[in-house]
Enzyme design. Structure first.
Site, PDB file in Angstrom:
ATOM      1  N   VAL A  63       0.807  -1.226   0.000  1.00  0.00           N
ATOM      2  CA  VAL A  63       0.000   0.000   0.000  1.00  0.00           C
ATOM      3  C   VAL A  63       0.839   1.274   0.000  1.00  0.00           C
ATOM      4  CG1 VAL A  63      -2.004  -1.105   1.102  1.00  0.00           C
ATOM      5  CG2 VAL A  63      -0.288   0.060   2.530  1.00  0.00           C
TER       6      VAL A  63
ATOM      7  N   ASN B  23      -6.371  -0.833   6.853  1.00  0.00           N
ATOM      8  CA  ASN B  23      -5.961  -1.527   8.079  1.00  0.00           C
ATOM      9  C   ASN B  23      -4.468  -1.876   8.088  1.00  0.00           C
ATOM     10  OD1 ASN B  23      -6.421  -3.580  10.444  1.00  0.00           O
ATOM     11  ND2 ASN B  23      -5.563  -4.802   8.771  1.00  0.00           N
TER      12      ASN B  23
ATOM     13  N   SER C  35      -4.815   4.409  16.367  1.00  0.00           N
ATOM     14  CA  SER C  35      -4.369   3.648  17.549  1.00  0.00           C
ATOM     15  C   SER C  35      -4.420   4.555  18.776  1.00  0.00           C
ATOM     16  CB  SER C  35      -2.915   3.187  17.339  1.00  0.00           C
ATOM     17  OG  SER C  35      -2.363   2.711  18.556  1.00  0.00           O
TER      18      SER C  35
ATOM     19  N   TYR D   2       5.420   5.492  14.983  1.00  0.00           N
ATOM     20  CA  TYR D   2       4.073   4.894  14.934  1.00  0.00           C
ATOM     21  C   TYR D   2       3.024   5.901  15.421  1.00  0.00           C
ATOM     22  CZ  TYR D   2       0.514   1.243  15.749  1.00  0.00           C
ATOM     23  OH  TYR D   2      -0.631   0.470  15.743  1.00  0.00           O
TER      24      TYR D   2
ATOM     25  N   ALA E 245       3.240   9.178  15.514  1.00  0.00           N
ATOM     26  CA  ALA E 245       3.077  10.266  14.537  1.00  0.00           C
ATOM     27  C   ALA E 245       2.231   9.793  13.358  1.00  0.00           C
ATOM     28  CB  ALA E 245       4.450  10.749  14.057  1.00  0.00           C
ATOM     29  N   SER E 246       2.466   8.556  12.910  1.00  0.00           N
ATOM     30  CA  SER E 246       1.695   8.052  11.759  1.00  0.00           C
ATOM     31  C   SER E 246       0.218   7.920  12.114  1.00  0.00           C
ATOM     32  CB  SER E 246       2.246   6.700  11.272  1.00  0.00           C
ATOM     33  OG  SER E 246       1.926   5.658  12.173  1.00  0.00           O
ATOM     34  N   LYS E 247      -0.075   7.453  13.329  1.00  0.00           N
ATOM     35  CA  LYS E 247      -1.469   7.219  13.712  1.00  0.00           C
ATOM     36  C   LYS E 247      -2.169   8.533  14.057  1.00  0.00           C
ATOM     37  CE  LYS E 247      -1.531   2.759  13.112  1.00  0.00           C
ATOM     38  NZ  LYS E 247      -2.350   2.163  12.044  1.00  0.00           N
TER      39      LYS E 247
ATOM     40  N   ILE F 195      -4.579  -5.092  21.331  1.00  0.00           N
ATOM     41  CA  ILE F 195      -5.335  -6.187  20.725  1.00  0.00           C
ATOM     42  C   ILE F 195      -4.387  -7.376  20.501  1.00  0.00           C
ATOM     43  CG2 ILE F 195      -6.849  -6.847  18.795  1.00  0.00           C
ATOM     44  CD1 ILE F 195      -7.899  -4.357  20.338  1.00  0.00           C
TER      45      ILE F 195
HETATM   46  P1  NAP Z   1      -0.539  -7.470  12.043  1.00  0.00           P
HETATM   47  O1  NAP Z   1      -1.028  -8.673  12.774  1.00  0.00           O
HETATM   48  O2  NAP Z   1       0.904  -7.152  12.061  1.00  0.00           O
HETATM   49  O3  NAP Z   1      -1.088  -7.531  10.541  1.00  0.00           O
HETATM   50  C1  NAP Z   1      -0.845  -6.475   9.654  1.00  0.00           C
HETATM   51  C2  NAP Z   1      -0.980  -6.974   8.238  1.00  0.00           C
HETATM   52  O4  NAP Z   1      -0.671  -5.869   7.347  1.00  0.00           O
HETATM   53  C3  NAP Z   1       0.023  -8.080   7.907  1.00  0.00           C
HETATM   54  O5  NAP Z   1      -0.596  -9.103   7.160  1.00  0.00           O
HETATM   55  C4  NAP Z   1       1.081  -7.348   7.098  1.00  0.00           C
HETATM   56  O6  NAP Z   1       1.801  -8.136   6.184  1.00  0.00           O
HETATM   57  C5  NAP Z   1       0.230  -6.340   6.344  1.00  0.00           C
HETATM   58  N1  NAP Z   1       1.056  -5.256   5.793  1.00  0.00           N
HETATM   59  C6  NAP Z   1       2.158  -4.695   6.353  1.00  0.00           C
HETATM   60  N2  NAP Z   1       2.669  -3.776   5.530  1.00  0.00           N
HETATM   61  C7  NAP Z   1       1.899  -3.765   4.415  1.00  0.00           C
HETATM   62  C8  NAP Z   1       1.943  -3.042   3.202  1.00  0.00           C
HETATM   63  N3  NAP Z   1       2.914  -2.150   2.959  1.00  0.00           N
HETATM   64  N4  NAP Z   1       1.008  -3.274   2.262  1.00  0.00           N
HETATM   65  C9  NAP Z   1       0.028  -4.195   2.489  1.00  0.00           C
HETATM   66  N5  NAP Z   1      -0.074  -4.913   3.629  1.00  0.00           N
HETATM   67  C10 NAP Z   1       0.852  -4.705   4.587  1.00  0.00           C
HETATM   68  O7  NAP Z   1      -1.263  -6.140  12.618  1.00  0.00           O
HETATM   69  P2  NAP Z   1      -2.618  -5.978  13.450  1.00  0.00           P
HETATM   70  O8  NAP Z   1      -2.297  -6.044  14.878  1.00  0.00           O
HETATM   71  O9  NAP Z   1      -3.675  -6.848  12.875  1.00  0.00           O
HETATM   72  O10 NAP Z   1      -2.934  -4.440  13.130  1.00  0.00           O
HETATM   73  C11 NAP Z   1      -3.820  -4.024  12.111  1.00  0.00           C
HETATM   74  C12 NAP Z   1      -3.963  -2.503  12.189  1.00  0.00           C
HETATM   75  O11 NAP Z   1      -4.435  -2.126  13.490  1.00  0.00           O
HETATM   76  C13 NAP Z   1      -2.640  -1.764  11.987  1.00  0.00           C
HETATM   77  O12 NAP Z   1      -2.877  -0.565  11.280  1.00  0.00           O
HETATM   78  C14 NAP Z   1      -2.217  -1.445  13.407  1.00  0.00           C
HETATM   79  O13 NAP Z   1      -1.357  -0.346  13.470  1.00  0.00           O
HETATM   80  C15 NAP Z   1      -3.556  -1.183  14.070  1.00  0.00           C
HETATM   81  N6  NAP Z   1      -3.520  -1.360  15.517  1.00  0.00           N
HETATM   82  C16 NAP Z   1      -3.224  -2.575  16.068  1.00  0.00           C
HETATM   83  C17 NAP Z   1      -3.217  -2.683  17.464  1.00  0.00           C
HETATM   84  C18 NAP Z   1      -2.917  -3.983  18.164  1.00  0.00           C
HETATM   85  O14 NAP Z   1      -2.882  -3.972  19.407  1.00  0.00           O
HETATM   86  N7  NAP Z   1      -2.704  -5.077  17.469  1.00  0.00           N
HETATM   87  C19 NAP Z   1      -3.474  -1.568  18.259  1.00  0.00           C
HETATM   88  C20 NAP Z   1      -3.755  -0.350  17.653  1.00  0.00           C
HETATM   89  C21 NAP Z   1      -3.784  -0.258  16.275  1.00  0.00           C
HETATM   90  P3  NAP Z   1       3.206  -8.851   6.683  1.00  0.00           P
HETATM   91  O15 NAP Z   1       2.753  -9.945   7.572  1.00  0.00           O
HETATM   92  O16 NAP Z   1       3.810  -9.324   5.413  1.00  0.00           O
HETATM   93  O17 NAP Z   1       3.993  -7.792   7.369  1.00  0.00           O
END
Ligand code: NAP
Length: 246
Positions: free
Chosen positions: A64, A90, A142, A154, A156-158, A187
């Site tokens: 992306v 996402n 986030s 992170y 700053a991005s969020k 999460i």
């Molecule tokens: P995750 O388990 O790390 O999954 C993220 C997915 O995004 C992975 O499949 C990853 O692929 C893919 N990805 C990474 N870079 C990409 C790119 N450049 N283009 C397309 N896909 C890409 O993360 P998650 O915990 O589910 O988080 C999902 C979202 O929620 C994120 O935006 C995260 O910042 C936000 N969030 C998560 C939490 C939490 O506690 N988990 C809290 C607040 C916010 P790879 O496996 O190949 O890297």
């Protein structure tokens, strides 16, 4: 009555974690889902894991943060469906480090995926979403947008995602497109499993609800924002955090 019957929804970062849970629930609610992630093999296994849910899945490999790849992805969606109702931005990454040790590469990679990736996907999908009668854009922010040691990039991005969400809500309301963000807390996904045990335990003690969130908790909120029940909800940042962000 399914809440998203016939809607076409793109979910980025859909191969695992929160994106996979969002995909599952969108399918359960009758949507056709375009799953986007970096690697085709991860998308294939994710699709396999969804075999128990009836529904229409298309998988597309795309980084992306790469403008050419995003253009190609959106063109292929236009050719195949000539329609798009919703985009869930996402995909996200972390590259944590204390600010004084944070390399430019760590800074840039996180901004590129989390913020520029959200911009690029939205930029190229909006023309298609404008044709929908129920356009929706949902961005993943986030609780860390409020600041978190070790996560200057992170955070700053969020925080950037929140500013982008609010501006887009103002600009796109006239096209019947709502734009909202979800700010998850802690999460249980691979992203948080990577945090050292001691730090994880510390986080858990700070959550008023007394437990970590599940990917399905976030997906529930996404379904609400995608549904007709949220047609008049725009520009909001919905915390899904068990009270962590209060
Ligand atoms: P995750 O388990 O790390 O999954 C993220 C997915 O995004 C992975 O499949 C990853 O692929 C893919 N990805 C990474 N870079 C990409 C790119 N450049 N283009 C397309 N896909 C890409 O993360 P998650 O915990 O589910 O988080 C999902 C979202 O929620 C994120 O935006 C995260 O910042 C936000 N969030 C998560 C939490 C939490 O506690 N988990 C809290 C607040 C916010 P790879 O496996 O190949 O890297």
């Amino acid at each position: 009555m399914k809440k998203l019957s016939g809607r076409i929804v793109i979910v980025t970062g859909a191969a695992r974690g929160i994106g996979l849970a969002i995909t599952r629930q969108c399918l359960q609610e009758g949507a056709r889902v375009v799953m986007v992630d970096l690697r085709m093999e991860d998308l294939e296994s994710a699709r396999e894991s969804l075999k128990d849910v009836p529904g229409d899945i298309t998988i597309k490999a795309c980084d992306v943060s790469n403008e050419d790849q995003v253009k190609e992805l959106v063109n292929s969606v236009k050719t195949e469906f000539d329609a798009l109702d919703a985009l869930v931005n996402n995909a996200g990454i972390t590259r944590d480090n204390l600010f004084m040790r944070m390399s430019f590469e760590q800074w840039q990679s996180v901004i590129n995926v989390n913020l520029t990736g959200t911009y690029l996907m939205t930029r190229y999908c909006t023309a298609l979403i404008r044709k929908s009668s129920a356009g929706r854009i949902i961005n993943l922010s986030s609780v860390a947008a409020n600041g978190n040691p070790g996560q200057a990039n992170y955070s700053a991005s969020k925080a950037g995602v929140i500013g982008l969400t609010k501006t887009l809500a103002l600009e796109l309301a006239r096209y019947n497109i709502t734009v909202n963000a979800i700010a998850p807390g802690f999460i249980e996904t691979d992203m948080t499993r990577a945090i050292p045990e001691k730090a994880r335990e510390e986080w858990l003690t700070k959550i008023p609800a007394g437990r970590a969130g599940k990917p399905s908790d976030v997906a529930d909120a996404v379904i609400f924002l995608l549904s007709d029940a949220a047609a008049y909800v725009t520009g909001n940042i919905l915390g899904v955090d068990g009270g962590l962000g209060l």
